[in-house]
Design a protein around this motif. Structure first.
Motif, mmCIF file in Angstrom:
data_model
loop_
_atom_site.group_PDB
_atom_site.id
_atom_site.type_symbol
_atom_site.label_atom_id
_atom_site.label_comp_id
_atom_site.label_asym_id
_atom_site.label_seq_id
_atom_site.Cartn_x
_atom_site.Cartn_y
_atom_site.Cartn_z
ATOM 1 N N PHE A 45 46.717 34.035 26.232
ATOM 2 C CA PHE A 45 47.106 34.445 25.076
ATOM 3 C C PHE A 45 47.446 35.870 24.756
ATOM 4 O O PHE A 45 48.513 36.345 24.133
ATOM 5 N N GLN A 46 46.317 36.521 24.779
ATOM 6 C CA GLN A 46 46.116 37.903 24.546
ATOM 7 C C GLN A 46 45.539 38.637 25.246
ATOM 8 O O GLN A 46 45.015 38.202 26.186
ATOM 9 N N GLY A 47 45.367 40.111 25.089
ATOM 10 C CA GLY A 47 44.650 40.875 25.904
ATOM 11 C C GLY A 47 45.394 41.684 26.974
ATOM 12 O O GLY A 47 46.652 41.940 26.398
ATOM 13 N N GLY A 48 44.730 42.428 27.832
ATOM 14 C CA GLY A 48 45.513 43.309 28.702
ATOM 15 C C GLY A 48 45.386 42.917 30.026
ATOM 16 O O GLY A 48 44.765 41.959 30.365
ATOM 17 N N PRO A 49 46.338 43.155 30.882
ATOM 18 C CA PRO A 49 46.177 42.848 32.169
ATOM 19 C C PRO A 49 45.172 42.957 32.909
ATOM 20 O O PRO A 49 44.782 42.248 34.037
ATOM 21 N N VAL A 50 44.569 44.231 32.884
ATOM 22 C CA VAL A 50 43.104 44.550 33.453
ATOM 23 C C VAL A 50 42.127 43.538 33.504
ATOM 24 O O VAL A 50 41.364 42.944 34.167
ATOM 25 N N ASP A 51 42.044 43.279 31.886
ATOM 26 C CA ASP A 51 40.956 42.461 31.495
ATOM 27 C C ASP A 51 41.344 41.146 32.037
ATOM 28 O O ASP A 51 40.486 40.166 32.302
ATOM 29 N N ALA A 52 42.613 40.487 31.940
ATOM 30 C CA ALA A 52 42.984 39.158 32.243
ATOM 31 C C ALA A 52 42.685 39.091 33.748
ATOM 32 O O ALA A 52 42.073 37.988 34.122
ATOM 33 N N ALA A 53 42.764 40.090 34.627
ATOM 34 C CA ALA A 53 42.590 39.916 35.976
ATOM 35 C C ALA A 53 41.082 39.835 36.198
ATOM 36 O O ALA A 53 40.354 39.216 37.190
ATOM 37 N N GLY A 54 40.208 40.546 35.485
ATOM 38 C CA GLY A 54 38.771 40.443 35.432
ATOM 39 C C GLY A 54 38.401 38.967 35.262
ATOM 40 O O GLY A 54 37.455 38.259 35.917
ATOM 41 N N TYR A 55 39.008 38.347 34.072
ATOM 42 C CA TYR A 55 38.561 36.941 33.580
ATOM 43 C C TYR A 55 39.046 35.958 34.553
ATOM 44 O O TYR A 55 38.203 35.112 35.130
ATOM 45 N N ILE A 56 40.382 36.231 35.083
ATOM 46 C CA ILE A 56 40.587 35.286 36.155
ATOM 47 C C ILE A 56 39.581 35.214 37.287
ATOM 48 O O ILE A 56 39.405 34.310 38.107
ATOM 49 N N ASN A 57 39.388 36.490 37.764
ATOM 50 C CA ASN A 57 38.552 36.592 39.190
ATOM 51 C C ASN A 57 37.033 35.958 38.764
ATOM 52 O O ASN A 57 36.685 35.345 39.669
ATOM 53 N N TYR A 58 36.453 36.475 37.535
ATOM 54 C CA TYR A 58 35.121 35.700 37.322
ATOM 55 C C TYR A 58 35.414 34.210 37.270
ATOM 56 O O TYR A 58 34.535 33.608 37.730
ATOM 57 N N PHE A 59 36.362 33.694 36.498
ATOM 58 C CA PHE A 59 36.444 32.182 36.324
ATOM 59 C C PHE A 59 36.430 31.513 37.818
ATOM 60 O O PHE A 59 36.115 30.407 37.889
ATOM 61 N N GLN A 60 37.267 32.033 38.595
ATOM 62 C CA GLN A 60 37.639 31.454 39.766
ATOM 63 C C GLN A 60 36.382 31.376 40.665
ATOM 64 O O GLN A 60 36.133 30.664 41.518
ATOM 65 N N GLN A 61 35.484 32.366 40.653
ATOM 66 C CA GLN A 61 34.207 32.532 41.388
ATOM 67 C C GLN A 61 33.227 31.333 40.621
ATOM 68 O O GLN A 61 32.572 30.961 41.897
ATOM 69 N N ILE A 62 33.236 31.221 39.682
ATOM 70 C CA ILE A 62 32.303 30.092 38.979
ATOM 71 C C ILE A 62 32.848 28.790 39.308
ATOM 72 O O ILE A 62 31.920 27.786 39.158
ATOM 73 N N ALA A 63 34.025 28.594 39.445
ATOM 74 C CA ALA A 63 34.722 27.229 39.339
ATOM 75 C C ALA A 63 34.397 26.554 40.595
ATOM 76 O O ALA A 63 34.524 27.022 41.738
ATOM 77 N N GLN A 64 34.028 25.186 40.573
ATOM 78 C CA GLN A 64 33.918 24.224 41.687
ATOM 79 C C GLN A 64 35.158 24.081 42.362
ATOM 80 O O GLN A 64 35.447 23.853 43.784
ATOM 81 N N THR A 65 36.038 23.831 41.594
ATOM 82 C CA THR A 65 37.579 23.381 42.195
ATOM 83 C C THR A 65 38.365 24.673 41.587
ATOM 84 O O THR A 65 38.277 25.313 40.679
ATOM 85 N N PRO A 66 39.190 25.096 42.391
ATOM 86 C CA PRO A 66 40.217 26.144 41.953
ATOM 87 C C PRO A 66 40.841 26.238 40.950
ATOM 88 O O PRO A 66 41.431 24.896 40.632
ATOM 89 N N LEU A 67 41.004 27.071 39.844
ATOM 90 C CA LEU A 67 41.608 26.792 38.685
ATOM 91 C C LEU A 67 43.063 27.217 38.543
ATOM 92 O O LEU A 67 43.624 28.172 39.409
ATOM 93 N N LEU A 68 43.842 26.605 37.918
ATOM 94 C CA LEU A 68 45.198 27.037 37.431
ATOM 95 C C LEU A 68 45.229 28.017 36.225
ATOM 96 O O LEU A 68 44.483 27.513 35.300
ATOM 97 N N PHE A 69 46.011 28.889 36.503
ATOM 98 C CA PHE A 69 45.968 29.973 35.268
ATOM 99 C C PHE A 69 47.345 30.116 34.748
ATOM 100 O O PHE A 69 48.397 30.057 35.913
#
Length: 110
Positions: A54-78
């Motif tokens: 919902f908020q933030g910047g594209p660089v931060d969003a990419a960091g969150y996406i990459n981090y959350f995908q790494q810790i997820a057992q099942t691939p996440l939908l963003f």
């Protein structure tokens, strides 16, 4: 995806239907609040299906996406709540014309 789905428990299948938000606006202080610790916990504990930006910047969003995908057992939908473009939600991104503006043009598009 069917092969992944068959390996999930009943609880994981239900959790895959859940999409949680990454951030919100604190109405009292008018500032962005990120729920990254809570999202991290939901991914690890429940194996949720997705995260909505919902908020933030594209660089931060990419960091969150990459981090959350790494810790997820099942691939996440963003996903992102951005009916008139990413600039509606993300800082440092140019916004697109709103639908009413596009509808008021005489031609088929810009």
């Amino acid at each position: 995806m069917d092969s992944v789905f068959r390996t999930l428990t009943g609880d994981q299948k239900i959790a895959q239907l859940m999409v949680v938000r990454l951030s919100s606006i604190d109405q009292a202080n008018h500032r962005v609040v990120f729920f990254d610790k809570q999202v991290d916990s939901a991914i690890r504990q429940y194996d949720i299906g997705g995260v909505c930006l919902f908020q933030g910047g594209p660089v931060d969003a990419a960091g969150y996406i990459n981090y959350f995908q790494q810790i997820a057992q099942t691939p996440l939908l963003f996903c992102i709540d951005a009916e008139n473009g990413v600039g509606m939600r993300m800082d440092s991104v140019m916004g697109l014309p709103r639908q009413m503006m596009l509808g008021a043009t005489a031609g088929p598009g810009p």
